[in-house]
Motif scaffolding. Structure first.
Motif, PDB file in Angstrom:
ATOM      1  N   ASP A 214       0.833  -1.198   0.000  1.00 51.84           N
ATOM      2  CA  ASP A 214       0.000   0.000   0.000  1.00 51.84           C
ATOM      3  C   ASP A 214       0.870   1.250   0.000  1.00 51.84           C
ATOM      4  O   ASP A 214       0.579   2.214  -0.705  1.00 51.84           O
ATOM      5  N   SER A 215       1.947   1.238   0.766  1.00 52.42           N
ATOM      6  CA  SER A 215       2.800   2.426   0.821  1.00 52.42           C
ATOM      7  C   SER A 215       3.701   2.540  -0.405  1.00 52.42           C
ATOM      8  O   SER A 215       4.047   3.649  -0.826  1.00 52.42           O
ATOM      9  N   LEU A 216       4.068   1.400  -1.017  1.00 52.20           N
ATOM     10  CA  LEU A 216       4.929   1.440  -2.186  1.00 52.20           C
ATOM     11  C   LEU A 216       4.147   1.605  -3.485  1.00 52.20           C
ATOM     12  O   LEU A 216       4.549   2.347  -4.371  1.00 52.20           O
ATOM     13  N   LEU A 217       3.045   0.887  -3.614  1.00 52.69           N
ATOM     14  CA  LEU A 217       2.280   0.924  -4.849  1.00 52.69           C
ATOM     15  C   LEU A 217       1.138   1.927  -4.818  1.00 52.69           C
ATOM     16  O   LEU A 217       0.788   2.496  -5.857  1.00 52.69           O
ATOM     17  N   GLY A 218       0.570   2.153  -3.642  1.00 56.15           N
ATOM     18  CA  GLY A 218      -0.602   3.016  -3.537  1.00 56.15           C
ATOM     19  C   GLY A 218      -0.426   4.390  -4.157  1.00 56.15           C
ATOM     20  O   GLY A 218      -1.227   4.800  -5.023  1.00 56.15           O
ATOM     21  N   PRO A 219       0.591   5.152  -3.770  1.00 56.56           N
ATOM     22  CA  PRO A 219       0.764   6.497  -4.345  1.00 56.56           C
ATOM     23  C   PRO A 219       0.971   6.479  -5.859  1.00 56.56           C
ATOM     24  O   PRO A 219       0.473   7.358  -6.570  1.00 56.56           O
ATOM     25  N   ALA A 220       1.706   5.483  -6.355  1.00 62.23           N
ATOM     26  CA  ALA A 220       1.949   5.408  -7.796  1.00 62.23           C
ATOM     27  C   ALA A 220       0.667   5.092  -8.553  1.00 62.23           C
ATOM     28  O   ALA A 220       0.389   5.680  -9.614  1.00 62.23           O
ATOM     29  N   LEU A 221      -0.136   4.183  -8.033  1.00 63.41           N
ATOM     30  CA  LEU A 221      -1.395   3.831  -8.693  1.00 63.41           C
ATOM     31  C   LEU A 221      -2.375   4.994  -8.663  1.00 63.41           C
ATOM     32  O   LEU A 221      -3.071   5.267  -9.653  1.00 63.41           O
ATOM     33  N   GLU A 222      -2.432   5.704  -7.550  1.00 63.18           N
ATOM     34  CA  GLU A 222      -3.326   6.856  -7.446  1.00 63.18           C
ATOM     35  C   GLU A 222      -2.893   7.962  -8.403  1.00 63.18           C
ATOM     36  O   GLU A 222      -3.719   8.590  -9.074  1.00 63.18           O
ATOM     37  N   ALA A 223      -1.583   8.191  -8.492  1.00 64.12           N
ATOM     38  CA  ALA A 223      -1.079   9.221  -9.400  1.00 64.12           C
ATOM     39  C   ALA A 223      -1.379   8.862 -10.850  1.00 64.12           C
ATOM     40  O   ALA A 223      -1.712   9.733 -11.668  1.00 64.12           O
ATOM     41  N   ALA A 224      -1.253   7.575 -11.193  1.00 68.88           N
ATOM     42  CA  ALA A 224      -1.536   7.145 -12.559  1.00 68.88           C
ATOM     43  C   ALA A 224      -3.015   7.324 -12.906  1.00 68.88           C
ATOM     44  O   ALA A 224      -3.360   7.608 -14.057  1.00 68.88           O
ATOM     45  N   ARG A 225      -3.883   7.176 -11.907  1.00 72.21           N
ATOM     46  CA  ARG A 225      -5.317   7.366 -12.145  1.00 72.21           C
ATOM     47  C   ARG A 225      -5.683   8.841 -12.259  1.00 72.21           C
ATOM     48  O   ARG A 225      -6.474   9.229 -13.122  1.00 72.21           O
ATOM     49  N   SER A 226      -5.114   9.663 -11.384  1.00 64.57           N
ATOM     50  CA  SER A 226      -5.537  11.069 -11.308  1.00 64.57           C
ATOM     51  C   SER A 226      -4.673  12.027 -12.122  1.00 64.57           C
ATOM     52  O   SER A 226      -5.167  13.046 -12.623  1.00 64.57           O
ATOM     53  N   LYS A 227      -3.385  11.695 -12.271  1.00 64.95           N
ATOM     54  CA  LYS A 227      -2.479  12.602 -12.985  1.00 64.95           C
ATOM     55  C   LYS A 227      -1.508  11.804 -13.856  1.00 64.95           C
ATOM     56  O   LYS A 227      -0.293  11.839 -13.653  1.00 64.95           O
ATOM     57  N   PRO A 228      -2.022  11.112 -14.857  1.00 65.84           N
ATOM     58  CA  PRO A 228      -1.145  10.269 -15.674  1.00 65.84           C
ATOM     59  C   PRO A 228      -0.254  11.089 -16.597  1.00 65.84           C
ATOM     60  O   PRO A 228      -0.568  12.218 -16.956  1.00 65.84           O
ATOM     61  N   ARG A 229       0.882  10.518 -16.928  1.00 63.01           N
ATOM     62  CA  ARG A 229       1.780  11.042 -17.965  1.00 63.01           C
ATOM     63  C   ARG A 229       2.283  12.455 -17.681  1.00 63.01           C
ATOM     64  O   ARG A 229       2.474  13.244 -18.594  1.00 63.01           O
ATOM     65  N   ALA A 254       4.057   2.479 -16.233  1.00 62.86           N
ATOM     66  CA  ALA A 254       3.349   1.349 -16.829  1.00 62.86           C
ATOM     67  C   ALA A 254       1.840   1.564 -16.830  1.00 62.86           C
ATOM     68  O   ALA A 254       1.157   1.251 -17.817  1.00 62.86           O
ATOM     69  N   MET A 255       1.310   2.105 -15.746  1.00 63.79           N
ATOM     70  CA  MET A 255      -0.125   2.330 -15.664  1.00 63.79           C
ATOM     71  C   MET A 255      -0.561   3.562 -16.463  1.00 63.79           C
ATOM     72  O   MET A 255      -1.711   3.649 -16.897  1.00 63.79           O
ATOM     73  N   SER A 256       0.335   4.513 -16.660  1.00 65.24           N
ATOM     74  CA  SER A 256       0.003   5.691 -17.457  1.00 65.24           C
ATOM     75  C   SER A 256       0.020   5.377 -18.951  1.00 65.24           C
ATOM     76  O   SER A 256      -0.658   6.041 -19.741  1.00 65.24           O
ATOM     77  N   PHE A 257       0.809   4.382 -19.334  1.00 65.29           N
ATOM     78  CA  PHE A 257       0.912   3.962 -20.742  1.00 65.29           C
ATOM     79  C   PHE A 257       0.631   2.462 -20.802  1.00 65.29           C
ATOM     80  O   PHE A 257       1.497   1.669 -21.165  1.00 65.29           O
ATOM     81  N   ALA A 258      -0.573   2.070 -20.446  1.00 64.89           N
ATOM     82  CA  ALA A 258      -0.867   0.659 -20.208  1.00 64.89           C
ATOM     83  C   ALA A 258      -1.165  -0.145 -21.468  1.00 64.89           C
ATOM     84  O   ALA A 258      -1.135  -1.377 -21.423  1.00 64.89           O
ATOM     85  N   MET A 259      -1.426   0.513 -22.581  1.00 64.86           N
ATOM     86  CA  MET A 259      -1.785  -0.208 -23.798  1.00 64.86           C
ATOM     87  C   MET A 259      -0.536  -0.746 -24.490  1.00 64.86           C
ATOM     88  O   MET A 259       0.550  -0.155 -24.412  1.00 64.86           O
ATOM     89  N   ARG A 260      -0.691  -1.846 -25.213  1.00 62.83           N
ATOM     90  CA  ARG A 260       0.465  -2.503 -25.820  1.00 62.83           C
ATOM     91  C   ARG A 260       1.151  -1.630 -26.865  1.00 62.83           C
ATOM     92  O   ARG A 260       2.354  -1.748 -27.082  1.00 62.83           O
TER      93      ARG A 260
END
Length: 345
Positions: A214-229, A254-260
Motif C-alpha cells: 500500500d505504501s509502495l504501490l498506492g501512491p503510484a497507482l493513485e497518481a496514474a489514475r488522477s495525474k497520468p503522464r 506502466a499504468m500511465s501507458f498501459a496499452m500494448r
C-alpha cells in the motif's frame, strides 16, 4: 515435467527483453539516437546473470536434489565480477571459470557503470540473507536485477524469491521493493491483466513488512489514475536512485501507458525525467511481461545490444523448467551441450 502455455513463454520473453530495453533506453536520458546500438548498463548485465543463475538453480536441483535458490544467483554475480576484472574476486575453480555460455559474451565483460553495493558484497565474500543482510544499500539494483525471479513460479517459495535475491547484496526497503516487483512479474506471467496484477500485489502484501504494497504501490497507482503522464509526478515518485523510487516510477509509467502500442512512449517518457532510468527498466519489464515481446518496438529491439542474449536466456529458462534438457537421475539428456551451457555444480 511442467507444461507451459504460449502466453507464459511470451511473458518470460517480454519481461527479460522489456527489462533490457528499458535499461538501454533509460541510459539515453530520453535522447534516443536515431541510429546505432542501444547499449546495456551494469543493471542490464546483472539481470542477465540473474536469469543464468535461475536456470542453474533448476539444473542443480534436478541433478542433485537440493539447491538453495539464491546461491546459484550469487555465483552468477561472482562470474560477472570476474569477467569485469574486478579485483578481490576469487575464482570458484582454477579451470574453465567463469564457465557457461554467458562467459563468452564480450559485452558482459565491459564496464558499463558501477554497482557498488553488489561489488562490495562480492568482495566481502558473504552473501546476505533475509535474516542477515549485508551492507546498507537500498539502491535500485536490488530491485531491477531481481525482477526475473518472478518468472520462477515453479519454485515452492517463489513469493520470496525476488526478496532473497535482492538480499544477497541489499537490505531494507530495497528487498521489500524486490519482493513486490517480482510478485508483479509472477502475476503478469500467470496472465493477470496489468491493473489486476497491481491491485492484487498491493493487497496481498499488506502487513508483510514496514514498506507494504500500500505504501509502495498506492501512491503510484493513485497518481496514474488522477495525474497520468505528467513529468512532475514521475519526478516526485522517482526522484532518486532508490529501489522504492524505481518501483513507484516504473508502476506509474506502466499504468500511465498501459496499452500494448504505448510501450515506446512509456520508455521514452520514463527516461526523460530525472532519475527515471531505473523507472524505465522496471516499466519495460512490467509492460513486456504484460504484452509479450511482439509489443516491444521492433526498430529499438533490432538495435538493442543484448537482445539476442536476453531472448535466449528467457527461452532457455522456460525450456529448462519444462524440458530439463540436461536430463536427471531418472532420464537421459535431450541436449548434450546443456550442462556445458548451464553447469549445475
Amino acid at each position: 515435467m511442467i507444461r507451459v502455455k504460449a502466453e507464459q513463454l511470451a511473458a518470460a520473453r517480454g519481461c527479460v527483453l522489456g527489462l533490457m530495453l528499458g535499461d538501454a533506453i533509460g541510459a539515453t536520458g530520453g535522447n534516443v539516437p536515431v541510429s546505432g546500438t542501444l547499449r546495456a548498463t551494469s543493471a542490464g548485465q546483472l539481470a542477465c546473470f540473474t536469469v543464468d543463475g535461475l536456470i542453474r538453480t533448476h539444473v542443480r536441483m534436478t541433478h542433485k536434489g537440493v539447491c538453495p535458490p539464491p546461491i546459484s544467483v550469487w555465483h552468477a554475480y561472482m562470474r560477472w565480477a570476474a569477467m569485469q576484472g574486478i579485483s578481490g574476486i576469487e575464482p570458484w575453480s582454477q579451470e574453465d571459470w567463469p564457465d557457461g555460455w554467458l562467459a563468452t559474451v564480450p559485452v558482459l565483460a565491459e564496464r558499463r557503470g558501477s554497482a557498488p553495493a553488489t561489488v562490495a558484497a562480492l568482495k566481502g565474500k558473504t552473501a546476505g540473507t533475509l535474516d542477515k543482510p549485508v551492507g546498507t544499500s537500498i539502491g535500485a539494483h536490488g530491485l531491477t536485477r531481481s525482477l526475473p525471479a518472478g518468472l520462477c513460479a515453479w519454485w515452492p517459495s517463489s513469493e520470496n524469491f525476488g526478496a532473497e535475491i535482492s538480499a544477497l547484496t541489499h537490505t531494507g526497503a530495497a528487498v521489500d521493493a524486490a519482493a513486490l516487483g517480482s510478485t508483479l512479474i509472477r502475476l503478469l506471467g500467470e496472465g493477470k491483466p496489468l491493473a489486476e496484477a497491481m491491485e492484487r500485489a498491493r493487497r496481498d502484501s499488506l502487513g508483510r513488512s514496514v514498506h507494504t504494497g500500500d505504501s509502495l504501490l498506492g501512491p503510484a497507482l493513485e497518481a496514474a489514475r488522477s495525474k497520468p503522464r505528467q513529468a512532475v509526478e514521475l519526478a516526485r515518485l522517482a526522484g532518486d536512485a532508490k529501489a522504492t523510487s524505481a518501483l513507484a516510477g516504473g508502476v506509474y509509467v506502466a499504468m500511465s501507458f498501459a496499452m500494448r502500442y504505448e510501450i515506446r512512449d512509456a520508455l521514452a517518457f520514463a527516461a526523460s525525467v530525472g532519475d527515471g532510468r531505473h523507472a524505465a527498466t522496471v516499466a519495460g519489464a512490467l509492460l513486456g511481461a504484460a504484452h509479450g515481446p511482439d509489443a516491444l518496438p521492433v526498430d529499438w529491439l533490432s538495435r538493442l545490444e543484448l537482445a539476442w542474449v536476453a531472448d535466449t536466456l528467457a527461452r532457455d529458462l522456460v525450456r529448462e523448467v519444462t524440458e530439463r534438457p540436461s536430463g536427471s537421475g531418472y532420464g537421459d539428456a535431450t541436449d548434450a551441450h546443456w550442462w556445458d551451457r548451464y553447469p549445475g555444480w
